[in-house]
Design a protein around this motif. Sequence first.
Motif, PDB file in Angstrom:
ATOM      1  N   PHE A   3       0.839  -1.192   0.000  1.00 13.67           N
ATOM      2  CA  PHE A   3       0.000   0.000   0.000  1.00 13.67           C
ATOM      3  C   PHE A   3       0.876   1.245   0.000  1.00 13.67           C
ATOM      4  CE2 PHE A   3      -2.494  -3.388   1.811  1.00 13.67           C
ATOM      5  CZ  PHE A   3      -3.709  -3.271   1.151  1.00 13.67           C
ATOM      6  N   LYS A   4       0.505   2.231  -0.821  1.00 10.73           N
ATOM      7  CA  LYS A   4       1.260   3.460  -0.959  1.00 10.73           C
ATOM      8  C   LYS A   4       0.320   4.652  -0.801  1.00 10.73           C
ATOM      9  CE  LYS A   4       4.840   0.955  -1.968  1.00 10.73           C
ATOM     10  NZ  LYS A   4       5.947   0.790  -1.003  1.00 10.73           N
ATOM     11  N   SER A   7      -0.963   7.364  -6.005  1.00  8.16           N
ATOM     12  CA  SER A   7      -0.960   6.478  -7.165  1.00  8.16           C
ATOM     13  C   SER A   7       0.411   6.456  -7.833  1.00  8.16           C
ATOM     14  CB  SER A   7      -2.036   6.914  -8.160  1.00  8.16           C
ATOM     15  OG  SER A   7      -1.827   8.261  -8.558  1.00  8.16           O
ATOM     16  N   CYS A  10       2.582   4.104  -5.972  1.00  3.77           N
ATOM     17  CA  CYS A  10       2.121   2.733  -6.219  1.00  3.77           C
ATOM     18  C   CYS A  10       2.625   2.238  -7.574  1.00  3.77           C
ATOM     19  CB  CYS A  10       0.603   2.681  -6.153  1.00  3.77           C
ATOM     20  SG  CYS A  10      -0.097   1.060  -6.538  1.00  3.77           S
ATOM     21  N   CYS A  11       2.469   3.063  -8.600  1.00  2.00           N
ATOM     22  CA  CYS A  11       2.917   2.657  -9.940  1.00  2.00           C
ATOM     23  C   CYS A  11       4.430   2.480  -9.988  1.00  2.00           C
ATOM     24  CB  CYS A  11       2.482   3.702 -10.973  1.00  2.00           C
ATOM     25  SG  CYS A  11       0.701   3.657 -11.343  1.00  2.00           S
TER      26      CYS A  11
END
Length: 490
Positions: A3-4, A7, A10-11
């Motif tokens: 979990f980040k 976005s 995360c990517c």
Amino acid sequence: SMFKPTSKQCCDALFPGKECKIRDCRGGQPAPTPSEDPAEDPACVGTRGWHIALKKGDGCTNDNDYPDQWLNPGLETHMFKPTAQECCAKHFSGGATCEVYDTCGGSVPEPTPGPPSNSAPEATPVPDPPAPSESSGNCGGHGWHLAITKSDGCSDGEDYAEGWLNSNMKDRFFHASPELCCEVMFPNKDCKIYDSACGGSAPGATPVPDPPTPSSSNSALNFFEDFEVGDISSTQFTTSDLPWTIDDEFASTGAKSIKNALTKRGQSSKLILAMDYPTDGLLLFDLRHDVFMPWAKMDVTRDGVKHLFFQGHEGPAKWEQHKIPVTQGFNEIVWDVSTIDAPIPPNPQGASTVWIDDVRYFATRTIDFDDDEFDKDLVSFSGLGRWSIDDSLPGPKTGLAAHSPKGLLPGESSTMIIKWTSSSGGPISCDIHLGIGKVSFFVDDQLEYTENRPGKRTQNIEASVGPGEHILSWKYEPPPMANMPMSVVW
């Protein structure tokens, strides 16, 4: 971690170098493409989460304006939090106001009651502290700290954020000397000293030699874990058998601690910390235990050797501090909560649970006098006579010891003094053996221990100090009658 906070992060973490589609569950609007993500802002590249707003010092932000030393092991988990709420709770506790500067599209605290709003209230701008010139003589008066405008060394001027003066942050950011500041803020890196003519001794900006490099990246240098991160995979701890978990049921400080899983007959729940230690030292931890035999017990081992055990307690469960000695090199510490493999009576006593918080490492310096001489740069004396070193300490012969001068008369006294600087603070201890007379042990002129009764044998005395320079002193006063045998303290 899967979990980040954004976005973009995360990517970058899960699809490096590949196309990454974004599905936004915050509402009915089309999901933004990565190029529209606030994280594409140059101020967001490489951000690690929420941290103190460095320039303003009055709240938390999620941009990338922070010094590189905050990424060092032991500091990163303290300085960065996954949400604004956790950052504010960590760095601005005790009722302090915490502004939220959401630069990169992260989470913010719930707004206070008022008109509906879909975003955090805009923070009131606070003027940046003035940046002193290197020879201006502007003195902050709080000690040595990160030079905020350069972020490549330490300064004793006004080059700091006002928020660093908060009571819960001041000890973390200000240090008694440039060497201490460099050791804490720039471990294993070059550190320049910016002396603002405030009493420091470093001319201009000169490099400070790097301290010894730990033997691996999983090193204990500056290690401190308070479990506020909430995810054990983000710490250096692991578990085996039945897992330990982090929650907010109890905490020694902050909001969270880690606890064992409940065990049944023959089961075990282990918490493991395996690290390299740069020097001999102590691993301290806060413990709240509510285990009773035969339903549950806890053993604490280092490299398979038991150092502590807990099988019950008197009164209500409460937080206590415990320590385990560690040696230079690799050590594996295991906290093992288990239930014996035997018939267990019904109606268990206690919660069969332990909670651990604030695990930290302190390097130790040992002065055992076994080299048969006093370090003149460290040890001095006051009063009458000079102390000696020999093997006359009563009891088993384990080496040499310092002792007060013999032949002191009633009303006289002699004191041994050690002036010493601690980079991180922590516990100190000494062994004291009184013959007859009176001994008093002081830390920075504060009495920590005194004894005038003979026959107490060797006593281990403990105290705690903060970072900086300290004066330890042992004062001996002989008995009222002169020339008594054993009129000495070791």
